[in-house]
Design a protein around this motif. Structure first.
Motif, PDB file in Angstrom:
ATOM      1  N   ALA A 141       0.866  -1.176   0.000  1.00  0.00           N
ATOM      2  CA  ALA A 141       0.000   0.000   0.000  1.00  0.00           C
ATOM      3  C   ALA A 141       0.906   1.231   0.000  1.00  0.00           C
ATOM      4  N   LEU A 142       0.507   2.251  -0.726  1.00  0.00           N
ATOM      5  CA  LEU A 142       1.308   3.479  -0.786  1.00  0.00           C
ATOM      6  C   LEU A 142       0.442   4.672  -0.386  1.00  0.00           C
ATOM      7  N   PRO A 143       1.006   5.613   0.363  1.00  0.00           N
ATOM      8  CA  PRO A 143       0.236   6.791   0.782  1.00  0.00           C
ATOM      9  C   PRO A 143       0.006   7.758  -0.380  1.00  0.00           C
ATOM     10  N   ALA A 144      -0.920   8.669  -0.189  1.00  0.00           N
ATOM     11  CA  ALA A 144      -1.137   9.729  -1.177  1.00  0.00           C
ATOM     12  C   ALA A 144       0.159  10.496  -1.365  1.00  0.00           C
ATOM     13  N   SER A 145       0.307  11.090  -2.530  1.00  0.00           N
ATOM     14  CA  SER A 145       1.539  11.816  -2.829  1.00  0.00           C
ATOM     15  C   SER A 145       1.219  13.099  -3.588  1.00  0.00           C
ATOM     16  N   SER A 146       2.035  14.110  -3.377  1.00  0.00           N
ATOM     17  CA  SER A 146       1.863  15.356  -4.126  1.00  0.00           C
ATOM     18  C   SER A 146       3.047  15.630  -5.045  1.00  0.00           C
ATOM     19  N   SER A 147       4.058  14.761  -5.008  1.00  0.00           N
ATOM     20  CA  SER A 147       5.246  14.986  -5.839  1.00  0.00           C
ATOM     21  C   SER A 147       5.674  13.671  -6.484  1.00  0.00           C
ATOM     22  N   PRO A 148       6.008  13.603  -7.713  1.00  0.00           N
ATOM     23  CA  PRO A 148       6.131  14.708  -8.665  1.00  0.00           C
ATOM     24  C   PRO A 148       4.796  15.155  -9.237  1.00  0.00           C
ATOM     25  N   PHE A 149       3.713  14.451  -8.878  1.00  0.00           N
ATOM     26  CA  PHE A 149       2.359  14.840  -9.258  1.00  0.00           C
ATOM     27  C   PHE A 149       1.429  14.412  -8.123  1.00  0.00           C
ATOM     28  N   SER A 150       0.261  14.998  -8.094  1.00  0.00           N
ATOM     29  CA  SER A 150      -0.693  14.677  -7.037  1.00  0.00           C
ATOM     30  C   SER A 150      -1.474  13.422  -7.409  1.00  0.00           C
ATOM     31  N   ARG A 151      -1.537  12.464  -6.456  1.00  0.00           N
ATOM     32  CA  ARG A 151      -2.317  11.243  -6.662  1.00  0.00           C
ATOM     33  C   ARG A 151      -2.848  10.765  -5.323  1.00  0.00           C
ATOM     34  N   PRO A 152      -3.963  10.004  -5.358  1.00  0.00           N
ATOM     35  CA  PRO A 152      -4.505   9.466  -4.102  1.00  0.00           C
ATOM     36  C   PRO A 152      -3.672   8.291  -3.606  1.00  0.00           C
ATOM     37  N   SER A 153      -3.972   7.827  -2.423  1.00  0.00           N
ATOM     38  CA  SER A 153      -3.288   6.649  -1.878  1.00  0.00           C
ATOM     39  C   SER A 153      -3.586   5.425  -2.752  1.00  0.00           C
ATOM     40  N   ILE A 154      -2.722   4.440  -2.645  1.00  0.00           N
ATOM     41  CA  ILE A 154      -2.869   3.201  -3.404  1.00  0.00           C
ATOM     42  C   ILE A 154      -3.085   2.067  -2.407  1.00  0.00           C
ATOM     43  N   PRO A 155      -4.278   1.471  -2.397  1.00  0.00           N
ATOM     44  CA  PRO A 155      -4.510   0.344  -1.495  1.00  0.00           C
ATOM     45  C   PRO A 155      -3.673  -0.865  -1.908  1.00  0.00           C
ATOM     46  N   SER A 156      -3.371  -1.730  -0.964  1.00  0.00           N
ATOM     47  CA  SER A 156      -2.662  -2.966  -1.303  1.00  0.00           C
ATOM     48  C   SER A 156      -3.589  -3.931  -2.031  1.00  0.00           C
ATOM     49  N   ALA A 157      -4.876  -3.913  -1.694  1.00  0.00           N
ATOM     50  CA  ALA A 157      -5.847  -4.826  -2.289  1.00  0.00           C
ATOM     51  C   ALA A 157      -7.176  -4.122  -2.503  1.00  0.00           C
ATOM     52  N   ILE A 158      -7.799  -4.375  -3.650  1.00  0.00           N
ATOM     53  CA  ILE A 158      -9.137  -3.883  -3.964  1.00  0.00           C
ATOM     54  C   ILE A 158      -9.910  -5.076  -4.503  1.00  0.00           C
ATOM     55  N   GLY A 159     -11.125  -5.303  -4.025  1.00  0.00           N
ATOM     56  CA  GLY A 159     -11.887  -6.447  -4.514  1.00  0.00           C
ATOM     57  C   GLY A 159     -13.377  -6.218  -4.489  1.00  0.00           C
ATOM     58  N   THR A 160     -14.064  -6.859  -5.434  1.00  0.00           N
ATOM     59  CA  THR A 160     -15.509  -6.776  -5.536  1.00  0.00           C
ATOM     60  C   THR A 160     -16.061  -8.141  -5.915  1.00  0.00           C
ATOM     61  N   ILE A 161     -17.130  -8.547  -5.266  1.00  0.00           N
ATOM     62  CA  ILE A 161     -17.889  -9.728  -5.683  1.00  0.00           C
ATOM     63  C   ILE A 161     -19.273  -9.222  -6.062  1.00  0.00           C
ATOM     64  N   ALA A 162     -19.715  -9.525  -7.297  1.00  0.00           N
ATOM     65  CA  ALA A 162     -20.997  -9.022  -7.785  1.00  0.00           C
ATOM     66  C   ALA A 162     -21.855 -10.160  -8.333  1.00  0.00           C
ATOM     67  N   PHE A 163     -23.137 -10.070  -8.085  1.00  0.00           N
ATOM     68  CA  PHE A 163     -24.129 -11.042  -8.568  1.00  0.00           C
ATOM     69  C   PHE A 163     -24.194 -11.005 -10.089  1.00  0.00           C
ATOM     70  N   VAL A 164     -24.202 -12.181 -10.704  1.00  0.00           N
ATOM     71  CA  VAL A 164     -24.312 -12.287 -12.160  1.00  0.00           C
ATOM     72  C   VAL A 164     -25.644 -12.918 -12.543  1.00  0.00           C
ATOM     73  N   SER A 165     -26.045 -13.983 -11.834  1.00  0.00           N
ATOM     74  CA  SER A 165     -27.224 -14.732 -12.228  1.00  0.00           C
ATOM     75  C   SER A 165     -27.749 -15.560 -11.060  1.00  0.00           C
ATOM     76  N   ALA A 166     -29.014 -15.953 -11.165  1.00  0.00           N
ATOM     77  CA  ALA A 166     -29.547 -16.932 -10.224  1.00  0.00           C
ATOM     78  C   ALA A 166     -28.789 -18.239 -10.412  1.00  0.00           C
ATOM     79  N   PRO A 167     -28.831 -19.133  -9.430  1.00  0.00           N
ATOM     80  CA  PRO A 167     -28.110 -20.401  -9.572  1.00  0.00           C
ATOM     81  C   PRO A 167     -28.505 -21.146 -10.843  1.00  0.00           C
ATOM     82  N   THR A 168     -27.530 -21.768 -11.455  1.00  0.00           N
ATOM     83  CA  THR A 168     -27.784 -22.579 -12.644  1.00  0.00           C
ATOM     84  C   THR A 168     -27.504 -24.035 -12.302  1.00  0.00           C
ATOM     85  N   SER A 169     -28.065 -24.912 -13.075  1.00  0.00           N
ATOM     86  CA  SER A 169     -27.854 -26.340 -12.796  1.00  0.00           C
ATOM     87  C   SER A 169     -26.574 -26.847 -13.421  1.00  0.00           C
TER      88      SER A 169
END
Length: 169
Positions: A141-169
């Motif tokens: 993970a990296l903190p926000a930075s203003s040099s050499p350009f401004s950027r937000p912090s960088i998380p070590s991990a980002i994840g999403t689980i999203a519904f696609v469909s009802a159960p299938t056989s």
């Protein structure tokens, strides 16, 4: 409005693993969720059966003078999810003060039953140590930075689980 089961989380800490040891990816912050519970051990419990898609982004760093590999995969109730593994190869560090980075990104679609416990795990042939005495691969993970350009912090991990469909056989 329609509301589908989902969960989104990230982590802002450096994550370490011992060499050749399966380690759970940490999720310290729940962004949003419905139909899932984010557990204290960084697993997620599904409340509604269905077909889901997981997307993840892991900020891998190599601070060693040699190339190393890391493998990431899903588990469902502590069992490896078939065809969910991906290997990432990180070149040796660029210099004694500059790590090599790889954004470990993948997505997997899989069937989940209500009550199933999902986790994302990783293992590397050479793990770095938290105190810096051992060099190798870690998730950084990296903190926000203003040099050499401004950027937000960088998380070590980002994840999403999203519904696609009802159960299938």
């Amino acid at each position: 409005f329609i509301q589908f089961p989902h969960i989104s989380a990230y982590d802002s800490s450096n994550q370490f693993a011992l060499s050749n040891t399966v380690t759970t990816v940490l999720w310290g912050t729940l962004v949003t969720g419905s139909g899932f519970t984010l557990n204290a051990n960084s697993t997620a419990t599904c409340e509604i059966s269905g077909v889901y898609k997981i997307d993840y982004s892991l900020q891998f760093a190599n601070n060693d003078n040699s190339q190393h590999e890391v493998t990431v995969w899903l588990t469902n109730n502590s069992n490896a999810v078939t065809e969910s593994a991906t290997v990432f190869s990180l070149q040796q560090r660029r210099s004694s003060t500059i790590n090599t980075y790889v954004c470990g990104y993948s997505h997997v679609t899989f069937k989940v039953n209500a009550g199933d416990v999902i986790s994302l795990v990783w293992a590397t042939d050479k793990g770095a140590t938290a105190n810096g005495s051992g060099q190798g691969i870690y998730i950084e993970a990296l903190p926000a930075s203003s040099s050499p350009f401004s950027r937000p912090s960088i998380p070590s991990a980002i994840g999403t689980i999203a519904f696609v469909s009802a159960p299938t056989s």
